[in-house]
Design a protein around this motif. Structure first.
Motif, mmCIF file in Angstrom:
data_model
loop_
_atom_site.group_PDB
_atom_site.id
_atom_site.type_symbol
_atom_site.label_atom_id
_atom_site.label_comp_id
_atom_site.label_asym_id
_atom_site.label_seq_id
_atom_site.Cartn_x
_atom_site.Cartn_y
_atom_site.Cartn_z
ATOM 1 N N PHE A 29 0.872 -1.198 -0.095
ATOM 2 C CA PHE A 29 0.113 -0.043 0.045
ATOM 3 C C PHE A 29 0.923 1.212 0.105
ATOM 4 C CE2 PHE A 29 -3.520 2.277 0.337
ATOM 5 C CZ PHE A 29 -3.795 3.235 1.699
ATOM 6 N N VAL A 30 1.934 1.221 0.792
ATOM 7 C CA VAL A 30 2.881 2.389 0.840
ATOM 8 C C VAL A 30 3.482 2.846 -0.446
ATOM 9 C CG1 VAL A 30 3.173 2.299 3.311
ATOM 10 C CG2 VAL A 30 4.665 1.105 1.591
ATOM 11 N N ASN A 31 3.213 1.850 -1.469
ATOM 12 C CA ASN A 31 3.833 2.151 -2.920
ATOM 13 C C ASN A 31 3.315 3.297 -3.545
ATOM 14 O OD1 ASN A 31 5.863 0.392 -2.420
ATOM 15 N ND2 ASN A 31 5.271 -0.960 -4.159
ATOM 16 N N PHE A 32 1.915 3.395 -3.247
ATOM 17 C CA PHE A 32 0.985 4.375 -3.909
ATOM 18 C C PHE A 32 0.544 5.508 -3.289
ATOM 19 C CE2 PHE A 32 0.495 1.228 -6.909
ATOM 20 C CZ PHE A 32 0.413 -0.285 -6.314
ATOM 21 N N ASN A 33 0.335 6.638 -4.170
ATOM 22 C CA ASN A 33 -0.502 7.685 -3.791
ATOM 23 C C ASN A 33 -2.044 7.339 -3.980
ATOM 24 O OD1 ASN A 33 1.837 9.712 -3.346
ATOM 25 N ND2 ASN A 33 2.344 8.813 -5.343
ATOM 26 N N MET A 34 -2.899 7.610 -3.329
ATOM 27 C CA MET A 34 -4.336 7.429 -3.033
ATOM 28 C C MET A 34 -5.216 8.553 -3.741
ATOM 29 S SD MET A 34 -3.998 4.181 -2.954
ATOM 30 C CE MET A 34 -5.748 3.832 -3.201
ATOM 31 N N ALA A 35 -5.956 8.203 -4.535
ATOM 32 C CA ALA A 35 -7.143 9.346 -4.900
ATOM 33 C C ALA A 35 -8.467 8.949 -4.887
ATOM 34 C CB ALA A 35 -6.623 10.096 -6.052
ATOM 35 N N TRP A 36 -9.452 9.839 -4.615
ATOM 36 C CA TRP A 36 -10.769 9.543 -4.894
ATOM 37 C C TRP A 36 -11.255 10.217 -6.008
ATOM 38 C CZ3 TRP A 36 -13.630 6.029 -2.223
ATOM 39 C CH2 TRP A 36 -13.157 5.499 -1.254
ATOM 40 N N GLU A 46 -14.365 12.861 -12.395
ATOM 41 C CA GLU A 46 -13.841 13.969 -11.837
ATOM 42 C C GLU A 46 -12.920 13.643 -10.712
ATOM 43 O OE1 GLU A 46 -15.998 18.057 -10.457
ATOM 44 O OE2 GLU A 46 -16.912 16.320 -9.760
ATOM 45 N N PHE A 47 -11.790 14.422 -10.642
ATOM 46 C CA PHE A 47 -10.901 14.238 -9.663
ATOM 47 C C PHE A 47 -11.811 14.928 -8.020
ATOM 48 C CE2 PHE A 47 -7.015 14.712 -6.944
ATOM 49 C CZ PHE A 47 -7.135 15.751 -6.466
ATOM 50 N N LYS A 59 -4.541 17.222 -1.606
ATOM 51 C CA LYS A 59 -4.748 18.046 -2.567
ATOM 52 C C LYS A 59 -6.346 17.629 -2.820
ATOM 53 C CE LYS A 59 -3.374 18.246 -6.891
ATOM 54 N NZ LYS A 59 -2.410 18.417 -7.966
ATOM 55 N N TYR A 60 -7.163 18.854 -2.975
ATOM 56 C CA TYR A 60 -8.676 18.706 -3.280
ATOM 57 C C TYR A 60 -9.048 19.315 -4.393
ATOM 58 C CZ TYR A 60 -8.465 17.002 1.692
ATOM 59 O OH TYR A 60 -8.183 16.294 2.903
ATOM 60 N N LEU A 61 -10.439 18.929 -4.798
ATOM 61 C CA LEU A 61 -11.116 19.887 -5.747
ATOM 62 C C LEU A 61 -11.738 21.027 -4.911
ATOM 63 C CD1 LEU A 61 -12.855 19.762 -8.519
ATOM 64 C CD2 LEU A 61 -14.675 18.731 -7.235
ATOM 65 N N ARG A 100 1.418 5.685 -8.679
ATOM 66 C CA ARG A 100 3.052 5.808 -8.139
ATOM 67 C C ARG A 100 3.307 7.306 -8.227
ATOM 68 N NH1 ARG A 100 5.228 0.920 -7.261
ATOM 69 N NH2 ARG A 100 4.098 -0.865 -8.292
ATOM 70 N N VAL A 101 2.656 8.033 -8.875
ATOM 71 C CA VAL A 101 2.989 9.556 -8.992
ATOM 72 C C VAL A 101 2.072 10.362 -8.127
ATOM 73 C CG1 VAL A 101 3.640 11.528 -10.618
ATOM 74 C CG2 VAL A 101 4.175 9.023 -11.321
ATOM 75 N N TYR A 102 2.601 11.386 -7.265
ATOM 76 C CA TYR A 102 1.743 12.101 -6.623
ATOM 77 C C TYR A 102 1.065 13.435 -7.292
ATOM 78 C CZ TYR A 102 -0.034 15.601 -3.165
ATOM 79 O OH TYR A 102 -0.982 16.245 -2.649
ATOM 80 N N GLY A 103 -0.094 13.323 -7.117
ATOM 81 C CA GLY A 103 -0.580 14.722 -7.127
ATOM 82 C C GLY A 103 -1.515 15.069 -8.433
ATOM 83 N N THR A 104 -1.171 14.014 -9.565
ATOM 84 C CA THR A 104 -1.878 14.196 -10.736
ATOM 85 C C THR A 104 -3.527 14.020 -10.723
ATOM 86 O OG1 THR A 104 -2.279 13.401 -13.114
ATOM 87 C CG2 THR A 104 -1.844 11.538 -11.340
ATOM 88 N N GLU A 105 -4.395 14.912 -11.260
ATOM 89 C CA GLU A 105 -5.735 15.246 -11.236
ATOM 90 C C GLU A 105 -6.248 14.308 -12.561
ATOM 91 O OE1 GLU A 105 -5.551 19.425 -8.788
ATOM 92 O OE2 GLU A 105 -7.324 18.897 -10.348
#
Length: 123
Positions: A29-36, A46-47, A59-61, A100-105
Motif C-alpha cells: 500500500f505504501v507504494n501508492f499515492n491514493m485518490a478519490w 472527476e478528481f 490536494k482537493y477539488l 505511483r506519482v503524486y498529485g495528478t488530477e
C-alpha cells in the motif's frame, strides 16, 4: 496486480456526512499515492482528492476542500474520504484510485481502480 475495494456509499439527505473507505490488496500500500474520483452519468470521471503515500500531502477539488477530508492508514492498507455537509451536487459513483506519482488530477494517469461505491444525496 493491486486490488481496490470501496465501501460506505449510500443514500443520505443534504447536510449529512459519510465516510468512504477503500482497502488495497495485492501490492504494498505504501507504494501508492491514493485518490478519490467521482462520476455521474454522461460526465467524465472527476478528481476529488489525493493523498501522498506518507499522508503528509493532500490536494482537493475546490468545491469540496472545506467539506471533505482524505486520510489513510498504512497499517490497514486503507484510504478514507470523510464527507461532511453533503450537497445534491456530490451525488455520484465514488472511485478510489492508486498511482505511483503524486498529485495528478488526470484519471488516465492512475494505474489501479476500484469498482466504485454509489453516493446519493437527496431530500
Amino acid at each position: 496486480q493491486a486490488r481496490l475495494e470501496e465501501s460506505g456509499g449510500r443514500l443520505v439527505q443534504p447536510g449529512a456526512s459519510l465516510n468512504l473507505s477503500c482497502v488495497v490488496s495485492g501490492r504494498p500500500f505504501v507504494n501508492f499515492n491514493m485518490a478519490w474520483f467521482r462520476q455521474t452519468p454522461g460526465k467524465e470521471r472527476e478528481f476529488v482528492a489525493v493523498i501522498s503515500w506518507s499522508g503528509r500531502d493532500t490536494k482537493y477539488l475546490d468545491s469540496v476542500k472545506d467539506r471533505f477530508t482524505i486520510s489513510r492508514d498504512n497499517a490497514k492498507n486503507t484510504v478514507y474520504l470523510q464527507m461532511n455537509s453533503l450537497q445534491v451536487g456530490d451525488t455520484g459513483v465514488y472511485y478510489c484510485a492508486a498511482d505511483r506519482v503524486y498529485g495528478t488530477e488526470a484519471a488516465a494517469s492512475y494505474d489501479y481502480w476500484g469498482q466504485g461505491t454509489q453516493v446519493t444525496v437527496s431530500s
